[in-house]
Write a protein that holds these residues in place. Structure first.
Motif, short mmCIF file in Angstrom:
data_model
loop_
_atom_site.label_atom_id
_atom_site.label_comp_id
_atom_site.label_asym_id
_atom_site.label_seq_id
_atom_site.Cartn_x
_atom_site.Cartn_y
_atom_site.Cartn_z
N LYS A 375 0.83 -1.21 0.00
CA LYS A 375 0.00 0.00 0.00
C LYS A 375 0.86 1.26 0.00
O LYS A 375 0.62 2.20 -0.76
CB LYS A 375 -0.92 0.00 1.23
N GLU A 376 1.90 1.26 0.86
CA GLU A 376 2.79 2.42 0.93
C GLU A 376 3.55 2.60 -0.38
O GLU A 376 3.72 3.72 -0.87
CB GLU A 376 3.75 2.26 2.10
N VAL A 377 4.00 1.50 -0.96
CA VAL A 377 4.75 1.55 -2.21
C VAL A 377 3.89 2.10 -3.34
O VAL A 377 4.32 2.93 -4.14
CB VAL A 377 5.30 0.15 -2.57
N LYS A 378 2.63 1.67 -3.39
CA LYS A 378 1.75 2.14 -4.46
C LYS A 378 1.54 3.65 -4.36
O LYS A 378 1.54 4.36 -5.37
CB LYS A 378 0.41 1.42 -4.39
N PHE A 386 8.25 18.00 -4.02
CA PHE A 386 9.51 18.28 -3.33
C PHE A 386 9.38 18.07 -1.83
O PHE A 386 10.34 17.66 -1.16
CB PHE A 386 9.94 19.72 -3.62
N ASN A 387 8.22 18.34 -1.26
CA ASN A 387 8.06 18.27 0.19
C ASN A 387 7.55 16.92 0.68
O ASN A 387 7.13 16.80 1.84
CB ASN A 387 7.14 19.39 0.68
N LEU A 388 7.57 15.91 -0.18
CA LEU A 388 7.26 14.53 0.21
C LEU A 388 8.49 13.68 -0.08
O LEU A 388 9.08 13.77 -1.16
CB LEU A 388 6.06 14.00 -0.57
N ILE A 389 8.89 12.88 0.91
CA ILE A 389 10.12 12.08 0.75
C ILE A 389 10.01 11.20 -0.48
O ILE A 389 8.95 10.65 -0.78
CB ILE A 389 10.36 11.23 2.02
N LYS A 390 11.10 11.08 -1.21
CA LYS A 390 11.09 10.35 -2.48
C LYS A 390 11.62 8.93 -2.30
O LYS A 390 12.70 8.72 -1.76
CB LYS A 390 11.92 11.08 -3.53
N LEU A 391 10.82 7.97 -2.77
CA LEU A 391 11.24 6.57 -2.77
C LEU A 391 12.20 6.32 -3.93
O LEU A 391 11.89 6.62 -5.07
CB LEU A 391 10.01 5.67 -2.90
N GLN A 392 13.38 5.79 -3.61
CA GLN A 392 14.41 5.57 -4.63
C GLN A 392 14.53 4.11 -5.07
O GLN A 392 15.01 3.82 -6.17
CB GLN A 392 15.78 6.04 -4.10
N GLY A 393 14.13 3.19 -4.20
CA GLY A 393 14.27 1.79 -4.56
C GLY A 393 13.61 0.88 -3.55
O GLY A 393 13.11 1.32 -2.51
N ILE A 394 13.61 -0.42 -3.84
CA ILE A 394 12.94 -1.39 -2.99
C ILE A 394 13.69 -2.72 -3.08
O ILE A 394 14.36 -3.02 -4.07
CB ILE A 394 11.47 -1.57 -3.40
N CYS A 395 13.57 -3.50 -2.01
CA CYS A 395 14.17 -4.83 -1.98
C CYS A 395 13.29 -5.73 -1.14
O CYS A 395 12.71 -5.29 -0.13
CB CYS A 395 15.58 -4.76 -1.38
N GLN A 396 13.16 -6.99 -1.55
CA GLN A 396 12.46 -7.99 -0.75
C GLN A 396 13.38 -9.17 -0.50
O GLN A 396 13.98 -9.72 -1.42
CB GLN A 396 11.18 -8.47 -1.45
N ASN A 397 13.52 -9.54 0.77
CA ASN A 397 14.34 -10.70 1.15
C ASN A 397 13.50 -11.58 2.06
O ASN A 397 13.28 -11.26 3.23
CB ASN A 397 15.62 -10.24 1.85
#
Length: 616
Positions: A375-378, A386-397
């Motif tokens: 949900k957060e990723v979507k 600019f004033n919302l933190i930017k998601l740069q990448g993701i990993c699943q382990n």
């Protein structure tokens, strides 16, 4: 006598054009850095709020130039959505354009104060940069020197590399008259050498003369802007490549002389235009009348206009990742282990968040989570501000997820407020800017995402600061979509949030609206004013900071008590009247009845006024 009659007809023709126009063409005055609007709103600053709606989707045209010649670079320059930018230009999300290629930029246009604008940021990279060159060279006239000066606290002589500037981009929403004739969108076009009204009208199949209050043979000046009306979204098929497009570069050594020549031409133009004083005065009076009339007209947005989207299910996370934009990277667990030195304690930022070095000096924040993050990723995939933190990448382990974000060197707002260093406590003007940053981020979430979202966990530890002390909202794990301002997606008996920030109606009914963010923002604003935590100790017992601030405002000597309650480290700043106005705004946000709290749009307007007064 004949000349007088002819003049009257010309005056009448111009008046008719203006009443149908979105804005009057600003001409070369938009290039002057000494403009002011003390006599009323001026299109030489930005376009005035005379549209049917206070916010809308709008478009700009930018001519590709190195280093801003790729989708990611232009997206960053204009703070526009990268996926939308690629879609409307019919290219991939990593496309590179030839120099001079017109690029259509979709923006969220909002009425802030008396002007429409789309908000962008620009990081200075050259010691030669001035407000004039940012507006004319980097942004090609899509922002103006005078509006840049007003939007930023820095003097022109303190623009050093690394400084981040607020950039108000010129945009507008259609008037009611334009809407009646089928106009749905307005595109801001930066004039190039050789452009004229007839050629542009033919190319875009639009009535440019009427939309800008122009005369048939009126001269269009390069690096000024005009508005082009569209009944549908503009198409890449309508764009061209300008063959003589100079790349972005620092201003030459004779910049002062060039600016003096520009001003000399401006003054000559003003002298020639003196004979038209009566015409201009008539138009200004009519503008003021219509502006005041429209201010009294409330514009509402139906919740039915917001599209509904189903939340992605955990099993669909890989599909969701596969659809991410090119700028988002899928990391391996081994890369994250190496970057964080196997999650070393010295790399721990806070809780389960670590700092990681990913080569070439790139540092990211790594957030480790056991819960489903789909949900957060979507949400993070679909927002770009600019004033919302930017998601740069993701990993699943296995069952563990890792979200990688831009690294905010100064940490959380709470940590910054707790700092005892005189160099770190800031000033009232700095705190006003932080408040404005948070308000702008929330305004975007509430008004410019589809569906509209509430953050649900606004608090000072979820506000992060970069090296320039600019604020970004983080932690969207509790964010959820809402239908409108009076109803929620669902009512819940399981209230989640942080003590001291949760709105009373959410505790009582579980109802989720944007007003719970407004309430939490009021608490953060109180923290900025007082320097205190959301939970304080008074007379040996814990008390909510929000309750303490509100109770003080109800006493007979409210102002003097508030002065004693504000952050004593900044009393010497001699701007306590600014702190009092911020405190009053926080109390309005903390009103118990949610419908009586201001919207974030109103909060942004109030903070813009406070900031403007701070620099007067």
């Amino acid at each position: 006598m004949i000349n007088q009659i002819l003049f009257c007809f010309l005056l009448l023709d111009a008046f008719i054009l203006y009443t149908n126009a979105q804005q009057s063409y600003s001409g070369i005055s938009a290039l002057d850095c000494s403009n002011n609007d003390k006599s009323g709103p001026s299109s030489a600053f930005l376009y005035t709020c005379n549209g049917q709606n206070r916010y809308c989707k709008a478009f700009l045209i930018y001519k590709s130039q190195p280093p801003f010649d790729t989708i990611p670079a232009i997206s960053t320059l204009t703070s526009s959505n990268q996926a939308e930018l690629a879609r409307i230009n019919d290219v991939t999300e990593d496309a590179k354009f030839p120099t001079g290629k017109e690029v259509i930029i979709p923006v969220n246009c909002s009425c802030l104060g008396q002007y429409y604008q789309a908000n962008a940021t620009f990081t200075i990279s050259s010691i030669h940069t001035t407000y004039y060159t940012v507006g004319t060279e980097a942004y090609q006239g899509l922002s103006t020197c005078s509006s840049l000066i007003r939007a930023n606290p820095h003097s022109e002589f303190s623009l050093v590399p690394g400084t981040e500037l607020n950039v108000p981009l010129r945009c507008a929403c259609p008037t009611s008259n334009q809407t009646k004739v089928g106009t749905k969108y307005l595109l801001t076009y930066s004039v190039s050498f050789g452009d004229n009204i007839t050629a542009l009208s033919d190319r875009f199949n639009a009535s440019i003369k009427n939309a800008n209050g122009l005369q048939e043979k009126e001269t269009l000046f390069p690096l000024t802007t005009i508005l082009i009306p569209f009944p549908t979204e503009p198409s890449s098929s309508q764009t061209i490549i300008h063959k003589e497009q100079s790349p972005f570069s620092p201003p030459s050594e004779n910049y002062p002389e060039r600016r003096r020549r520009s001003k000399r031409k401006l003054y000559e133009g003003v002298g020639i235009g003196g004979a038209c004083f009566l015409l201009v005065l008539s138009i200004i009076l009519f503008t003021i009348f219509m502006f005041n009339k429209r201010k009294n007209i409330g514009v509402s947005q139906s919740g039915n206009e917001r599209s509904k989207k189903n939340f992605v299910q955990p099993e669909d996370l890989r599909v969701e990742i596969a659809s991410f934009e090119q700028g988002l990277r899928l990391f391996t667990f081994q890369e994250i282990q190496k970057a964080t030195e196997n999650f070393s304690s010295r790399n721990r930022i806070n809780g389960s968040v670590y700092r990681g070095g990913f080569g070439r000096g790139k540092i990211l924040a790594v957030k480790r989570m056991k819960l489903d993050v789909s949900k957060e990723v979507k949400l993070l995939k679909n927002i770009n501000h600019f004033n919302l933190i930017k998601l740069q990448g993701i990993c699943q382990n296995d069952a563990t997820f890792f979200l990688l974000f831009e690294y905010m060197k100064k940490g959380s707002l709470r940590d910054w407020l707790n700092s005892q260093s005189p160099d770190e406590i800031g000033s009232w003007t700095r705190r006003i800017q932080i408040a404005l940053d948070v308000a702008n981020g929330l305004h975007y979430l509430h008004s410019f995402t589809k569906p509209a979202y509430v953050h649900g966990d606004i608090r000072s530890t979820n506000v992060l600061l970069n090296t320039s002390l600019r604020a970004k909202i983080a932690n969207f794990s509790l964010a959820r979509a809402v239908v409108n301002e009076t109803s929620s997606v669902s009512l819940t008996n399981h209230v989640v949030g942080t003590r001291g920030y949760v709105a009373p109606e959410y505790i009582q009914t579980g109802q989720v609206t944007s007003k719970i963010d407004v309430y939490a923002f009021g608490v953060v604003l109180s923290e900025l004013v007082t320097g205190k935590d959301a939970i304080i100790v008074q007379d040996g017992r814990e008390v909510m900071l929000s309750a303490a601030v509100v109770s003080i405002t109800k006493t007979e000597y409210a102002e003097s008590e508030l002065i004693s309650f504000i952050d004593q480290r900044l009393i010497c700043d001699d701007r306590t009247e600014l702190a009092l106005r911020m405190a009053q705004l926080s109390v309005a946000c903390l009103t118990e009845e949610p419908t009586k709290r201001p919207s974030m749009e109103e909060v942004v307007s109030a903070l813009l006024k406070i900031r403007a007064d701070a620099f007067n």
